[in-house]
Design an enzyme around this catalytic site. Structure first.
Site, PDB file in Angstrom:
ATOM      1  N   PHE A  13      45.692  41.746  47.687  1.00 39.60           N
ATOM      2  CA  PHE A  13      46.090  42.917  46.885  1.00 39.60           C
ATOM      3  C   PHE A  13      47.379  43.616  47.358  1.00 39.60           C
ATOM      4  CE2 PHE A  13      45.804  47.515  45.976  1.00 39.60           C
ATOM      5  CZ  PHE A  13      45.711  47.493  44.595  1.00 39.60           C
ATOM      6  N   ASN A  14      47.460  43.997  48.623  1.00 41.88           N
ATOM      7  CA  ASN A  14      48.612  44.805  49.079  1.00 41.88           C
ATOM      8  C   ASN A  14      49.938  44.074  48.884  1.00 41.88           C
ATOM      9  OD1 ASN A  14      47.016  46.941  49.867  1.00 41.88           O
ATOM     10  ND2 ASN A  14      46.872  46.289  52.007  1.00 41.88           N
TER      11      ASN A  14
ATOM     12  N   THR B  13      48.766  50.030  55.634  1.00 41.70           N
ATOM     13  CA  THR B  13      47.503  49.563  55.052  1.00 41.70           C
ATOM     14  C   THR B  13      47.505  49.611  53.519  1.00 41.70           C
ATOM     15  OG1 THR B  13      46.461  51.736  55.205  1.00 41.70           O
ATOM     16  CG2 THR B  13      46.220  50.286  57.111  1.00 41.70           C
TER      17      THR B  13
ATOM     18  N   ASP C 274      41.149  52.426  54.000  1.00 41.30           N
ATOM     19  CA  ASP C 274      42.252  53.232  54.554  1.00 41.30           C
ATOM     20  C   ASP C 274      41.681  54.507  55.172  1.00 41.30           C
ATOM     21  OD1 ASP C 274      44.963  52.144  52.931  1.00 41.30           O
ATOM     22  OD2 ASP C 274      43.108  51.989  51.804  1.00 41.30           O
TER      23      ASP C 274
ATOM     24  N   HIS D 237      38.850  46.244  55.751  1.00 43.52           N
ATOM     25  CA  HIS D 237      40.134  45.597  56.084  1.00 43.52           C
ATOM     26  C   HIS D 237      41.042  46.448  56.970  1.00 43.52           C
ATOM     27  CE1 HIS D 237      39.309  42.958  52.545  1.00 43.52           C
ATOM     28  NE2 HIS D 237      39.042  44.063  51.891  1.00 43.52           N
ATOM     29  N   ASP D 238      41.393  47.637  56.432  1.00 43.49           N
ATOM     30  CA  ASP D 238      42.483  48.418  57.028  1.00 43.49           C
ATOM     31  C   ASP D 238      42.174  48.914  58.441  1.00 43.49           C
ATOM     32  OD1 ASP D 238      43.801  48.032  54.658  1.00 43.49           O
ATOM     33  OD2 ASP D 238      43.243  49.977  53.822  1.00 43.49           O
TER      34      ASP D 238
ATOM     35  N   ASP E  41      47.112  53.929  51.446  1.00 46.51           N
ATOM     36  CA  ASP E  41      46.809  54.232  50.036  1.00 46.51           C
ATOM     37  C   ASP E  41      45.301  54.475  49.871  1.00 46.51           C
ATOM     38  OD1 ASP E  41      46.064  51.558  50.517  1.00 46.51           O
ATOM     39  OD2 ASP E  41      46.540  50.908  48.470  1.00 46.51           O
TER      40      ASP E  41
ATOM     41  N   ASN F  66      45.888  51.475  45.824  1.00 47.74           N
ATOM     42  CA  ASN F  66      44.500  51.482  45.356  1.00 47.74           C
ATOM     43  C   ASN F  66      44.302  52.425  44.177  1.00 47.74           C
ATOM     44  OD1 ASN F  66      43.255  49.627  47.089  1.00 47.74           O
ATOM     45  ND2 ASN F  66      43.220  51.132  48.746  1.00 47.74           N
TER      46      ASN F  66
HETATM   47  C1  BDR Z   1      43.544  45.744  50.809  1.00 48.28           C
HETATM   48  O1  BDR Z   1      43.628  46.177  49.454  1.00 48.28           O
HETATM   49  C2  BDR Z   1      43.039  47.447  49.307  1.00 48.28           C
HETATM   50  O2  BDR Z   1      42.123  47.458  48.256  1.00 48.28           O
HETATM   51  C3  BDR Z   1      42.394  47.796  50.620  1.00 48.28           C
HETATM   52  O3  BDR Z   1      42.548  49.175  50.878  1.00 48.28           O
HETATM   53  C4  BDR Z   1      43.113  46.942  51.630  1.00 48.28           C
HETATM   54  O4  BDR Z   1      44.251  47.594  52.138  1.00 48.28           O
HETATM   55  C5  BDR Z   1      42.622  44.559  50.902  1.00 48.28           C
HETATM   56  O5  BDR Z   1      43.114  43.505  50.147  1.00 48.28           O
HETATM   57 CA    CA Z   2      44.620  49.960  51.738  1.00 51.44          CA
END
Ligand code: BDR
Ligand code: CA
Length: 317
Positions: free
Chosen positions: A174-175, A132, A21, A248-249, A16, A45
């Site tokens: 978040f994800n 991701t 990402d 992160h991703d 996303d 996102n």
């Molecule tokens: C995740 O949430 C999104 O904002 C980032 O792309 C990542 O996948 C981090 O919590």
């Molecule tokens: Ca992401």
């Protein structure tokens, strides 16, 4: 430009974009040992039309129009799309910062869920899924065609927080928070699952000097990545109060390039669904108290220096 060779690990990236990402996509493109079969997009996102456009924008900019992008689910399985933090962290269109040219390559007409099912059914090799964003596309594909699980080699997910606090609520990452029902389906799928959670992504930050290293490399890609990270670092200051970037991703791709980048431990993990205080929390049975069978490799430790080196080296290739 798509790498093809029987030695390469075959991957599909479900994402996303999103700054991290986008960098995960670039890292996968540049990795010598990976073949990207396709990229699927999901709402997370930002709205789906933005995440899809951003994926195509990055691939076109990097010179990979032949990597196909398939647009997927525009909302979570059972909930409205939660947007607030996505917009704050990644900008209104999901990829704030550098002014990249608009994409010219069309997005494929096939829905991402159908593409996943078709590809996983047709393949002779087992495929690695890198996820991701919210897990909506993957869960929807598993619900529609449970047989595809047999051809999934493993699923590497950026999501969750076991020891760390959440980043969207005190409990949830978040994800997982955006589509907890989808996450629950994937956790219960029986597939080999690797969870690259906030426990390691928050310990593999890029600091100002790392961003400068990228910029000073002067390569078309590393300069754009530096400018994506400038934006990302600023939104982290505003929202979280620290000026650094957890990419992160990209760590999900990183472990396919160097296996020992992250240390994992296998345990049972489930997702909280109902209580507003904990919805989206990933709860791990660290001491094997429940008697439930371990279903997930959770991330315990990360080598930050190695990750920074990996990103810098690949972004100038
Ligand atoms: C995740 O949430 C999104 O904002 C980032 O792309 C990542 O996948 C981090 O919590
Ligand atoms: Ca992401």
């Amino acid at each position: 430009m798509v790498k093809k060779n029987s030695e390469l690990k075959k991957i599909i990236i479900d994402c996303d974009p999103g700054h991290d990402d986008a960098i995960a996509l670039l890292l996968a493109i540049k990795a010598d040992n990976l073949e990207i079969l396709g990229v699927t997009t999901v709402a997370g996102n930002s709205e789906l039309h933005n995440t899809t456009r951003n994926a195509r924008k990055i691939l076109d900019y990097a010179g990979y129009p032949d990597i196909d992008v398939y647009s997927g689910c525009d909302r979570p399985m059972q909930r409205e799309l939660f947007r607030l933090t996505g917009a704050i962290i990644h900008g209104e269109d999901g990829l704030g910062g550098p002014m990249l040219p608009p994409p010219v390559t069309p997005v494929k007409a096939e829905h991402a869920v159908d593409y996943l099912i078709r590809t996983l059914r047709d393949t002779e090799d087992r495929i690695i899924l890198i996820v991701t964003g919210p897990m909506t596309n993957i869960a929807a594909a598993m619900e529609k065609a449970p047989d595809i699980k047999d051809n999934i080699d493993k699923i590497i997910v950026m999501g969750g927080a076991i020891f760390e606090p959440g980043n969207i609520t005190s409990a949830a990452e978040f994800n997982i928070y955006v589509d907890p029902e989808a996450a629950k389906i994937v956790f219960g799928s029986g597939c080999e699952l690797f969870l690259v959670s906030l426990d390691v992504t928050m310990k593999a930050m890029f600091f100002e000097e790392d961003i400068e290293t990228l910029r000073n490399q002067g390569h078309k890609i590393s300069v754009v990545v530096a400018s994506l990270l400038d934006f990302f670092a600023e939104t982290h200051v505003k929202h979280f109060g620290f000026k650094a970037c957890p990419i992160h991703d990209a760590l999900c791709v990183g472990i396919l390039i160097e296996e020992n980048l992250i240390e994992f431990k296998k345990t049972f993990v489930d997702v909280a669904l109902h209580d507003p205080l904990t919805v989206g929390e990933t709860v791990a049975d660290l001491w094997g108290i429940t008697g439930n069978m371990a279903n997930c490799h959770i991330a315990m430790r990360v080598d930050r220096e190695k990750f920074v080196r990996m990103i810098c080296e690949h972004m100038k290739k």
